[in-house]
Design a protein around this motif. Structure first.
Motif, short mmCIF file in Angstrom:
data_model
loop_
_atom_site.label_atom_id
_atom_site.label_comp_id
_atom_site.label_asym_id
_atom_site.label_seq_id
_atom_site.Cartn_x
_atom_site.Cartn_y
_atom_site.Cartn_z
N GLN A 20 0.73 -1.16 -0.01
CA GLN A 20 -0.09 0.02 -0.13
C GLN A 20 0.99 1.25 0.07
O GLN A 20 0.59 2.24 -0.46
N SER A 21 1.98 1.26 0.71
CA SER A 21 2.85 2.37 0.64
C SER A 21 3.48 2.56 -0.61
O SER A 21 3.70 3.63 -1.25
N ILE A 64 2.02 1.88 -3.55
CA ILE A 64 0.93 2.41 -4.21
C ILE A 64 0.75 3.98 -3.78
O ILE A 64 0.37 4.76 -5.02
N ASP A 65 0.58 4.19 -2.95
CA ASP A 65 0.35 5.73 -2.35
C ASP A 65 1.72 6.49 -2.82
O ASP A 65 1.57 7.65 -3.23
N GLN A 97 -2.32 -3.14 -7.09
CA GLN A 97 -3.58 -3.06 -6.15
C GLN A 97 -4.34 -4.19 -6.11
O GLN A 97 -4.91 -4.74 -5.11
N ALA A 151 -2.16 -6.49 -3.64
CA ALA A 151 -2.53 -5.81 -2.43
C ALA A 151 -4.08 -6.67 -1.86
O ALA A 151 -4.22 -7.10 -0.94
N GLU A 152 -5.07 -6.66 -2.74
CA GLU A 152 -6.40 -7.22 -2.46
C GLU A 152 -6.30 -8.72 -2.30
O GLU A 152 -6.60 -9.36 -1.21
N ARG A 206 -12.07 -1.34 8.15
CA ARG A 206 -11.61 -0.98 6.77
C ARG A 206 -13.08 -0.55 6.01
O ARG A 206 -12.91 0.28 5.17
#
Length: 315
Positions: A15-16, A18-19, A40, A43-44, A273
């Protein structure tokens, strides 16, 4: 930014990345959708795989997540015209246990539950959801009121346990918890209890001895915390994960043991979430449970509740 748990470190790293890519593309100068999409998706998948095989100790961590929705979020999302009622008419008002009247999907109800708070100030105000004797005596008063006016009772349980301080013991903590449990069992109206996060010891049972006991998918329910159990058995809290495994604290274990009646599914990755979805799903489960008790006379409700708890532990 979301708070990741220790076992979610690989998800946090993805996630880091992706951000970071999104920040790089700010302003529209670079189109990085093609790069972000597979990350993404990965990550899912990782989140799904991780949450499909959580250990009891990992579920305990999810149940304690600081961003998990609490009593006030469920009340705000499900209860219309909520009117809080305070005080035990004997000593004081306890902010750890909150209750009041309201309308749940067109039905007049009494709602009672633990509030942990979601920041430092509110956690101190609500004593981290650890009820004192006056809190349980307030719950008894509100349940009596519900019984008098024939209102179903909904309880939302989320506590590590009742407050263990000396002053609470001096004011009769054990007696207050026992009386609250007795009141739950003697109600002539339906009582539907849901364990939102932690259901710890008598502090939880005092509000959860209901006709139906439901648990959120990643909630835990036990006679003592895993750390407390480990400290007693092994003289160290480092064995908390072993204790959680041995005590069968998860919703899945307790459903199998027939201690609870149903499991409410959570959004992928836990209720924190997608709090809105978690609130709606809980509402649907509670509504279905209450519908099943419509028209039942008081004595039938008491006998069903009594039979349910007497059957626990029988082989």
């Amino acid at each position: 930014m979301a708070t990741f748990l220790d076992f979610e470190k690989p998800i946090a790293e993805l996630q880091s990345r992706i951000d970071e890519l999104r920040r790089t593309a700010e302003g529209g100068a670079v189109d990085i959708d093609a790069e972000i999409a597979p990350l993404q998706a990965k990550a899912e998948r990782l989140l799904q795989d991780t949450y499909a095989k959580l250990t009891p100790w990992q579920k305990t961590q999810v149940a304690r997540h600081p961003e998990r929705p609490h009593f006030k979020h469920y009340v705000a999302g499900l209860i219309e015209d909520f009117m809080p009622l305070g005080g035990d008419r004997a000593f004081a008002d306890d902010n750890a246990i909150i209750g009041g009247l309201g309308r749940f999907r067109g039905r007049r109800v009494m709602v009672i539950g633990h509030e942990k708070g979601d920041d430092t100030a509110s956690r101190l105000k609500h004593n981290f959801g650890m009820g004192k004797p006056e809190g349980y005596r307030k719950a008894i008063r509100l349940m009596r009121l519900a019984d008098k006016f024939r209102l179903p009772v909904i309880t939302l349980v989320d506590t590590s346990g009742a407050f263990p301080g000396v002053q609470a013991e001096e004011r009769g903590q054990a007696e207050a918890i026992a009386r609250s449990t007795e009141m739950c069992l003697n109600l002539g109206v339906p009582l539907v209890a849901t364990i939102l996060g932690e259901g710890g010891s008598g502090g939880a049972v005092a509000l959860a001895a209901g006709n139906q006991v439901l648990m959120m998918e990643h909630a835990v329910y036990s006679v003592i915390s895993p750390e407390g159990c480990a400290s007693i058995l092994w003289r160290t809290a480092d064995k908390a994960s072993d204790a959680a495994e041995a005590m069968k604290v998860t919703a899945q274990h307790l459903k199998e043991l027939k201690v609870i009646d149903g499991i409410i599914p959570e959004p992928l990755g836990g209720a924190h979430r997608d709090p809105g979805l978690a609130v709606r799903t809980l509402g649907d489960a509670v509504e279905a449970a209450l519908d099943g008790f419509d028209g039942l006379p008081p004595e039938a409700l008491r006998q069903a509740r009594r039979a349910k708890f007497l059957a626990m532990g029988r082989i």
